[in-house]
Each structure stands twice: as C-alpha cells, then as structure tokens.
Scaffold this active site. Structure first.
Site, PDB file in Angstrom:
ATOM      1  N   THR A  28       0.815  -1.216   0.000  1.00  0.00           N
ATOM      2  CA  THR A  28       0.000   0.000   0.000  1.00  0.00           C
ATOM      3  C   THR A  28       0.847   1.265   0.000  1.00  0.00           C
ATOM      4  OG1 THR A  28      -1.786  -1.157   1.173  1.00  0.00           O
ATOM      5  CG2 THR A  28      -1.813   1.247   1.228  1.00  0.00           C
ATOM      6  N   GLN A  46      -6.235  -1.392  -3.078  1.00  0.00           N
ATOM      7  CA  GLN A  46      -5.431  -0.309  -2.496  1.00  0.00           C
ATOM      8  C   GLN A  46      -4.584   0.346  -3.582  1.00  0.00           C
ATOM      9  OE1 GLN A  46      -5.836  -3.430  -1.225  1.00  0.00           O
ATOM     10  NE2 GLN A  46      -5.165  -3.528   0.914  1.00  0.00           N
ATOM     11  N   GLN A  76      -9.986   3.249  -4.049  1.00  0.00           N
ATOM     12  CA  GLN A  76      -9.704   2.786  -2.693  1.00  0.00           C
ATOM     13  C   GLN A  76      -8.372   3.369  -2.211  1.00  0.00           C
ATOM     14  OE1 GLN A  76     -10.184  -1.427  -2.043  1.00  0.00           O
ATOM     15  NE2 GLN A  76      -9.036  -1.414  -0.126  1.00  0.00           N
ATOM     16  N   ASP A  77      -8.383   3.945  -0.987  1.00  0.00           N
ATOM     17  CA  ASP A  77      -7.158   4.468  -0.349  1.00  0.00           C
ATOM     18  C   ASP A  77      -6.550   5.652  -1.111  1.00  0.00           C
ATOM     19  OD1 ASP A  77      -7.598   2.436   1.394  1.00  0.00           O
ATOM     20  OD2 ASP A  77      -5.735   1.360   1.016  1.00  0.00           O
ATOM     21  N   ASP A 114     -12.537   3.473   2.011  1.00  0.00           N
ATOM     22  CA  ASP A 114     -11.499   3.956   2.947  1.00  0.00           C
ATOM     23  C   ASP A 114     -10.614   5.012   2.300  1.00  0.00           C
ATOM     24  OD1 ASP A 114     -12.531   1.889   4.512  1.00  0.00           O
ATOM     25  OD2 ASP A 114     -10.908   0.509   4.006  1.00  0.00           O
ATOM     26  N   ARG A 149     -15.308   3.684   8.914  1.00  0.00           N
ATOM     27  CA  ARG A 149     -15.242   2.434   9.689  1.00  0.00           C
ATOM     28  C   ARG A 149     -13.906   2.405  10.427  1.00  0.00           C
ATOM     29  NH1 ARG A 149     -13.986  -2.699   5.697  1.00  0.00           N
ATOM     30  NH2 ARG A 149     -12.499  -1.693   4.290  1.00  0.00           N
ATOM     31  N   TRP A 193     -10.491   1.357  11.414  1.00  0.00           N
ATOM     32  CA  TRP A 193      -9.388   0.523  10.929  1.00  0.00           C
ATOM     33  C   TRP A 193      -8.593  -0.065  12.093  1.00  0.00           C
ATOM     34  CZ3 TRP A 193      -4.369   2.761   8.379  1.00  0.00           C
ATOM     35  CH2 TRP A 193      -3.605   1.715   7.854  1.00  0.00           C
TER      36      TRP A 193
END
Length: 568
Positions: A330, A360, A382-383, A404, A472, A474
């Site tokens: 990531t 990611q 994502q990310d 996220d 949410r 992590w």
C-alpha cells in the site's frame, strides 16, 4: 523535533523529582507508602503509575535511578532514549532475517523493506533527540507538549504500518516482528502516556501545569484582507503564496521550474527535486507548469521545507496507476509521497488511475510534519489519500474515492473542501474514512471541518442502492470528527459500519457537530459507545488552532487561507 522531545521529557522528569520531594513531605503526615524507597525511586514510581506498561517503565527508569550517581534529569533522559533506541535496533536487525525468509517473493521483500524504512525513521528520531539533550529554545510549553505528543504518535504509526505491511505479505512475518518490537512499542506507549497525563499527575498534588502565552489569538474566519488571506499572516511564506495565488508563477521567482515542453529548467519533477538543497531551513520553491506528469515521486525526509505549486489542480497533474492488485504494498502504490517536514503544496492534482478493481491504490501519501495543501486535488478509488503520520492541513481541496479513501494515523484537518464519493465495484460499499489510531492515548485523529460530502455523477442515480458510510474503524481507537459539514442524502442513516465483526466497536470514536444536509440526521446512527454528537466546547478541541494541530504556531507561515476556530 528532537529538541522538543528532550525539552518536554526533561520537564516531566523534573516534575517527577519534584513530586518525590512532595511525597517525602506527605509521608511525614502518613499519606505516602513505601518509606524505604529512595527519592529517585519514588520519582520513578510516580512517573510509571500513569503508564499502561508499568513493569517496563519501572525496569527502564528504575535501572537508571539505581545505577546513576547524578541527580541531573538529563541523565534519565539520555538513558531512557538509548534504551528505546536499542529496542528499535533489535527490530531493525530482525528485518535482515525476515528478508532471508522472504526468499524470492517480491511482495514479501517489499514489505520487509517498508518495515525497515519505517523503523529507521523511529531510530533516527530517537538518536537526534539524544544528541539534543540540554538544548533550549523560545517555544512555549504548549508547543513543546504538542510536538512530543505528535512525534510519539507518529512513532506508533510507523510501528503499526510496519506490521500491517508484513501482515499483507505473510502473517508469519508479522508475528515475528511483533515479538521483536514489543518492548519498543510498550516504551513508546509509556512515554506517550506520561506526556498525556502529566497535567493530571500535577493536579493530584494540587499543582498546575502553566502554559506560557504565545501572543497569538484564536481567530475565526472573518479577519481576512483584500488578498484573501488572514490579516494576521506575515512573513515570506505569506507573500509567496499570495504571489502564486493565480498559478502560472505570478510574482513568485521559483528556485526551479518544471515543464514537460522543455520551457523550464527541468522536464520532470524528480529531476527538480534531485537538484534541491537537502535539510533546508528556508523555502525551496518548485513551480510545476501545466502538464500530466506520469512520475512516481517521493519527497524524502532530507528534502525539508519544499514549496511546490502548479497552474491548477486540473492543469498540473501527477499521475500513476500502481496498486495492490499488481503486487505492490500500500505505501508504495502512492503516486506522490511527501515525507520531508514542512512540505507545502498549492494548485496541483494527484491521481491514481488503477480503478476500483486495483484495490489499495494511493494517489497521495503524506508523512511530512506541519505540511499543508491548498487548492489541490486527490483522485483515486480505494485508499486515495493516505494521511500517514504527523500534522497535516488541507484547505479548498477536492478528494475523491470509494473505499477507505481518506485513511491513516495522523493529526489531520481537512477544511473547506469537497469530498466526492465515486462509484465502486458492484460488490463494494463506500466508506469515506478509515482512521488508524492504535493506542488510546495517541495524540492523533482525522477531522473533516466545514466540507461537503457528495456523490459523483456516475454514482448519483444509484446512490441509494450502493451504501455509503462516513467511516469504519481501521484500528482499535479510531478517532474521526466531522463538524460543520454538509452531508448528502446518500449517506447511510447508520453513519458508520464495522470493520469486521465487533472489532473496535467499544473503543472507536466518531464525533459529529453542527453538520447540515439530509445525511446529517443522527437519530439512526449506530449505537456504539463512542458515536455521539458533541457540544461546541468539545468541538473547539478539534479545530486547527487547538493543540490538536497547533495551527496557530505554524499555519500562518504557510501563507494560505485557514480557519483556526469554528465557522459559527
């Protein structure tokens, strides 16, 4: 940063010695147990009583008190720092054996290399602190305390990032490293607890921790001049950003100009960075002309106080498409990473075009302390934005993504920005945030202030079919604050979703204040312990001017627009 660490820890140990004297006096009145303890050991007992790992605290400081003939608190500091350094070095050395275990697996090797880099950050910070013992400066006590809290929280973030990366590659590697840095983790946590509780310790003895006034006022958003910047800004950075306000250079004379067409000194951002001075205490200005720059950029830790600006977030774009799907960790998927402290950016765009199927895929990763982004854009899925560690500020930015897409463990405030939720894959749900606060006393969290959270056009028609949540948890003590923000009707009434099962549901915190729009109705929010609407006084603790970001001490020097207090 080392100076701040030593100054605050020196204060804490001096306090401990003072409390030992108070304890001796109290003992004569029958209010203190342990008459056989020396004053030094009483100081140690007092300090360690507020830590989560008291045995490790007493082992470390107790041996110092027992073996040292000096009463100088600096000797405690030096020994304590070196003990922590040695524990980190054990973990660092362990990466060599993990690399052997990784064999020819490129993903595992990359994870170990990431871990090695992250542990090195921690070791170097501690060594710098050791060499600075006894230094003094003119900063207020409030600023020093904020610095040490931020620094220790960043160290915890580095440790956890190391473990997360190894876990993605091979759970056995993670398990091995967890054992290797367990003591280092506990020592870091103990130091953080001591700083966080020092005011309480003093209060127990009827004393008070006094903070010297900084001479700056906590201002709202009304005091702005004709140039659009707050009237109380001063210095070269303010003039610099004001001159670069319209893009295209304005009246700014950059140190380096990047242009794909050859009209500048460099054709790539990487080349301009390579030519920049290292460890600079003054701004080094890089102007990146309009163009799409397909580059993988890391502003490494030795490139400090870089100011990079472009012709606009839709004109000057840094793009890439590295993703987890391609076997990349990531951290290393980030198109652009800002690590060197004091990074300042304006009017640029950062993209990761791997798409939702890439999983990611980071567009921008920020580790730089006291970094700020004005009128920038971060686009991904994502990310998208990895707010990795330390103090960060975003103003008038656009951030888009799906899962996220604002995540990390740092002191981050995103202000007056547009947050766009995109259409994910058919089997996915959207989560705007995923905070990674690991320890309950960490001085970190994610704040979204006076922003708008809206769906993109491709999502709009199906916005009620594809669930979108504000966040949410992590990590165990995730802390996310959303205040004075407009929330669209597509936000799920529950507001937040679990990470997995019941993980962190009793320890995470999601705080809201004065939000507006159809998605701001909190009547049907999840009933977790830490999900609630807070009052104005508590909300002020998460503004840019509070110790959380301590923006009053450094944001003026950026020259950008910002709001230190609440909007209303």
């Amino acid at each position: 940063m080392g100076t701040a660490v030593v100054s605050v820890l020196s204060l804490i140990l001096v306090v401990g010695v003072a409390l030992a004297v108070v304890a001796v006096v109290n003992r004569n009145h029958g209010s203190f147990d342990g008459e056989n303890l020396s004053p030094k050991m009483k100081a140690v007992a007092t300090i360690c009583s507020h830590t989560d790992y008291q045995e490790e605290c007493q082992n470390t400081l107790g041996s110092i008190a027992h073996n040292s003939s000096s009463d100088d608190p600096k000797e405690y500091i030096k020994s304590a720092i070196m003990a922590t350094v040695e524990e980190f070095k054990k973990g660092f050395k362990l990466t060599d054996s993990l690399m052997v275990e990784a064999g020819n697996n490129s993903f595992m090797k990359m994870s170990v290399e990431d871990c090695k880099d992250l542990l090195q950050f921690a070791v170097e910070e501690l060594q710098a602190s050791y060499s600075s013992v006894g230094d003094s400066d003119e900063r207020s006590q409030e600023e020093r305390v904020a610095d040490i809290n931020t620094w220790l929280s960043a160290v915890i973030s580095y440790q956890q990032s190391c473990l997360d990366g190894l876990g993605e590659a091979n759970p056995k590697l993670k398990e091995t490293m967890e054992g290797g840095i367990d003591i280092a983790r506990k020592l870091t946590s103990n130091a953080l607890a001591i700083v966080a509780d020092v005011s309480q310790v003093l209060g127990d003895y009827g004393l008070q921790l006094k903070v010297q006034p900084t001479g700056r006022r906590l201002l709202g958003n009304t005091e702005v001049g004709s140039d659009g910047f707050p009237t109380w800004l001063s210095g070269a950075d303010r003039r610099l950003l004001a001159a670069a306000k319209g893009g295209g250079g304005g009246k700014v004379t950059p140190n380096a100009v990047v242009a794909k067409d050859g009209s500048g000194q460099y054709k790539t951002i990487a080349a301009a960075l390579a030519a920049a001075p290292k460890n600079s205490k003054t701004r080094h200005v890089i102007y990146v002309k309009a163009g799409i720059y397909n580059e993988f950029i890391i502003v490494t830790k030795d490139y400090t106080n870089i100011f990079m600006y472009g012709d606009g977030p839709r004109k000057t774009i840094v793009t890439g498409r590295k993703s987890f799907r391609d076997g990349i960790t990531t951290m290393n998927t980030a198109t652009f990473s800002a690590v060197g402290n004091g990074f300042l950016c304006k009017a640029m765009g950062f993209q990761n075009t791997a798409g939702p199927e890439g999983h990611q895929a980071v567009a921008l990763r920020v580790q730089s302390d006291r970094s700020a982004f004005f009128n920038c854009r971060m686009d991904g899925y994502q990310d998208t934005l990895y707010v990795h560690a330390n103090r960060q500020f975003y103003r008038n930015c656009v951030i888009s993504g799906t899962v996220d897409f604002i995540f990390g463990d740092s002191n981050t405030i995103i202000q007056n920005s547009l947050i766009i939720v995109r259409r994910p894959m058919d089997n996915q749900q959207n989560t705007v945030t995923a905070n990674g606060r690991k320890e309950n006393k960490e001085f970190s969290g994610l704040v979204i202030h006076n922003c708008r959270i809206v769906p993109e056009q491709k999502l709009f028609a199906d916005r009620f079919k594809i669930p979108t949540f504000l966040g949410r948890p992590w990590k165990e003590y995730a802390l996310t604050v959303i205040m004075e923000t407009t929330l669209g009707d597509f936000i799920q009434p529950a507001g937040y979703m679990p990470w997995q099962g019941t993980f962190a549901l009793d320890t995470c915190q999601y705080l809201e204040y004065a939000n507006r729009g159809p998605g701001a109705n909190t009547a049907r929010r999840v009933k977790w312990k830490g999900v609630r609407v807070m009052g104005r006084n508590e909300a002020l603790k998460f503004t840019a001017g509070s110790p959380f970001l301590l923006g009053k001490e450094w944001l003026p020097a950026t020259g950008g627009n910002f709001l230190l207090g609440l909007k209303n």
